[in-house]
Design an enzyme around this catalytic site. Sequence first.
Site, PDB file in Angstrom:
ATOM      1  N   SER A   1      13.793  -3.504  25.352  1.00  0.00           N
ATOM      2  CA  SER A   1      12.354  -3.466  25.075  1.00  0.00           C
ATOM      3  C   SER A   1      12.016  -2.213  24.269  1.00  0.00           C
ATOM      4  CB  SER A   1      11.569  -3.476  26.380  1.00  0.00           C
ATOM      5  OG  SER A   1      12.001  -4.553  27.185  1.00  0.00           O
TER       6      SER A   1
ATOM      7  N   GLY B   1       9.271  -6.699  31.720  1.00  0.00           N
ATOM      8  CA  GLY B   1       8.518  -7.417  30.686  1.00  0.00           C
ATOM      9  C   GLY B   1       8.939  -7.047  29.280  1.00  0.00           C
TER      10      GLY B   1
ATOM     11  N   HIS C   1      16.818 -10.734  28.485  1.00  0.00           N
ATOM     12  CA  HIS C   1      16.171 -11.245  29.701  1.00  0.00           C
ATOM     13  C   HIS C   1      16.389 -12.754  29.833  1.00  0.00           C
ATOM     14  CE1 HIS C   1      13.478  -7.634  28.804  1.00  0.00           C
ATOM     15  NE2 HIS C   1      13.946  -7.357  29.999  1.00  0.00           N
TER      16      HIS C   1
ATOM     17  N   ASP D   1      22.646  -2.117  31.735  1.00  0.00           N
ATOM     18  CA  ASP D   1      22.266  -1.028  32.632  1.00  0.00           C
ATOM     19  C   ASP D   1      23.322  -0.943  33.729  1.00  0.00           C
ATOM     20  OD1 ASP D   1      19.353  -0.318  31.660  1.00  0.00           O
ATOM     21  OD2 ASP D   1      19.543  -2.493  31.603  1.00  0.00           O
TER      22      ASP D   1
HETATM   23  P1  AMP Z   1      14.192  -4.212  31.861  1.00  0.00           P
HETATM   24  O1  AMP Z   1      13.075  -5.179  31.622  1.00  0.00           O
HETATM   25  O2  AMP Z   1      14.608  -3.448  30.640  1.00  0.00           O
HETATM   26  O3  AMP Z   1      13.985  -3.367  33.082  1.00  0.00           O
HETATM   27  O4  AMP Z   1      15.456  -5.113  32.186  1.00  0.00           O
HETATM   28  C1  AMP Z   1      15.414  -6.129  33.150  1.00  0.00           C
HETATM   29  C2  AMP Z   1      16.812  -6.667  33.338  1.00  0.00           C
HETATM   30  O5  AMP Z   1      17.282  -7.156  32.082  1.00  0.00           O
HETATM   31  C3  AMP Z   1      17.818  -5.600  33.794  1.00  0.00           C
HETATM   32  O6  AMP Z   1      18.688  -6.171  34.751  1.00  0.00           O
HETATM   33  C4  AMP Z   1      18.534  -5.242  32.525  1.00  0.00           C
HETATM   34  O7  AMP Z   1      19.847  -4.776  32.745  1.00  0.00           O
HETATM   35  C5  AMP Z   1      18.549  -6.572  31.807  1.00  0.00           C
HETATM   36  N1  AMP Z   1      18.714  -6.400  30.360  1.00  0.00           N
HETATM   37  C6  AMP Z   1      18.015  -5.575  29.542  1.00  0.00           C
HETATM   38  N2  AMP Z   1      18.484  -5.641  28.274  1.00  0.00           N
HETATM   39  C7  AMP Z   1      19.518  -6.530  28.303  1.00  0.00           C
HETATM   40  C8  AMP Z   1      20.426  -7.020  27.311  1.00  0.00           C
HETATM   41  N3  AMP Z   1      20.372  -6.618  26.048  1.00  0.00           N
HETATM   42  N4  AMP Z   1      21.348  -7.931  27.694  1.00  0.00           N
HETATM   43  C9  AMP Z   1      21.415  -8.356  28.989  1.00  0.00           C
HETATM   44  N5  AMP Z   1      20.598  -7.917  29.962  1.00  0.00           N
HETATM   45  C10 AMP Z   1      19.658  -7.011  29.630  1.00  0.00           C
END
Ligand code: AMP
Length: 280
Positions: free
Chosen positions: A186, A31, A37, A150
């Site tokens: 986030s 989130g 995202h 990631d």
């Molecule tokens: P998170 O909500 O931070 O757990 O991320 C959810 C998904 O979004 C994960 O697969 C992350 O690698 C991806 N994600 C987070 N930040 C980015 C970004 N800046 N660019 C592309 N994908 C992202």
Amino acid sequence: MIQVKGIRDLREILKAARTTATRIGLVPTMGCLHAGHLSLIAAARRRSDFVVVSIFVNPMQFGPGEDYDRYPRTPAEDISVCRNAGVDLLFNPEPTGLYASDHSASVEETVLSRGLCGKHRPGHFRGVTTIVAKLFNLVAPDIAVFGQKDAQQLAVVRRMVRDLNFPVRIIGAPTVREHDGLALSSRNKLLDPESRRNAPLIHQSLKEAAGKYRRGQRDPKLLCREIISRIEEQSSLRVEYAAAVDNDTLDPVCRLRANVRLMLAVRAGAVRLIDNELLA
Ligand code: AMP
């Protein structure tokens, strides 16, 4: 957009969706949705005809003393972001909704998870693989999209899928950045103004290192030392690790070459930021 919080409802909606949809795409998130995202959702949209987004701040992937409580949560905004992005099904269970109070089974990848973030966040990737395996069991997606930001998580998930024969295709999506190069996260919301001003150094130092590689530098230790001094000499940011690893095995390399990924984790006070750059 359909929104469900409970597992039984989720399964019912998906059962109905499967009668018409030929390919289901899943984007797992925690989130506080941003353009990174959204790019994952767009990638899922291109490859499937029913897009599921999950929003769940997974307690199991946070260690004691980490930022589970402080992790930014914007539930109302997230719902409209998903709706505007054309998400078909939003699964946002309650914080306690996915684990029985006495849960005792987990999924663990034991090699790629060991170093880098795994070393500094013991148990983190066990939390990640467990929640991703649970989501795969619940949603049974044909494809699932994860961000290259990631990179270790992406490699660990790919390995889990390969080794446990999950029938899902994993898509890696490129990192989306702010205008100054900072990878969207986030956690950027938690940065104090000075750290936010300095945070672009993370990407800058990686780009400069990649430039040195292109001009002939082949020594990973030297390159990583330069990344660390570039960041630490010009800011109050502290480097947790800087490493040059093989993109597939995540093993440290002795000599820089194509398909090596520079991996970086930085602390800005209590906020931890990661980024990486693939050498081509
Ligand atoms: P998170 O909500 O931070 O757990 O991320 C959810 C998904 O979004 C994960 O697969 C992350 O690698 C991806 N994600 C987070 N930040 C980015 C970004 N800046 N660019 C592309 N994908 C992202």
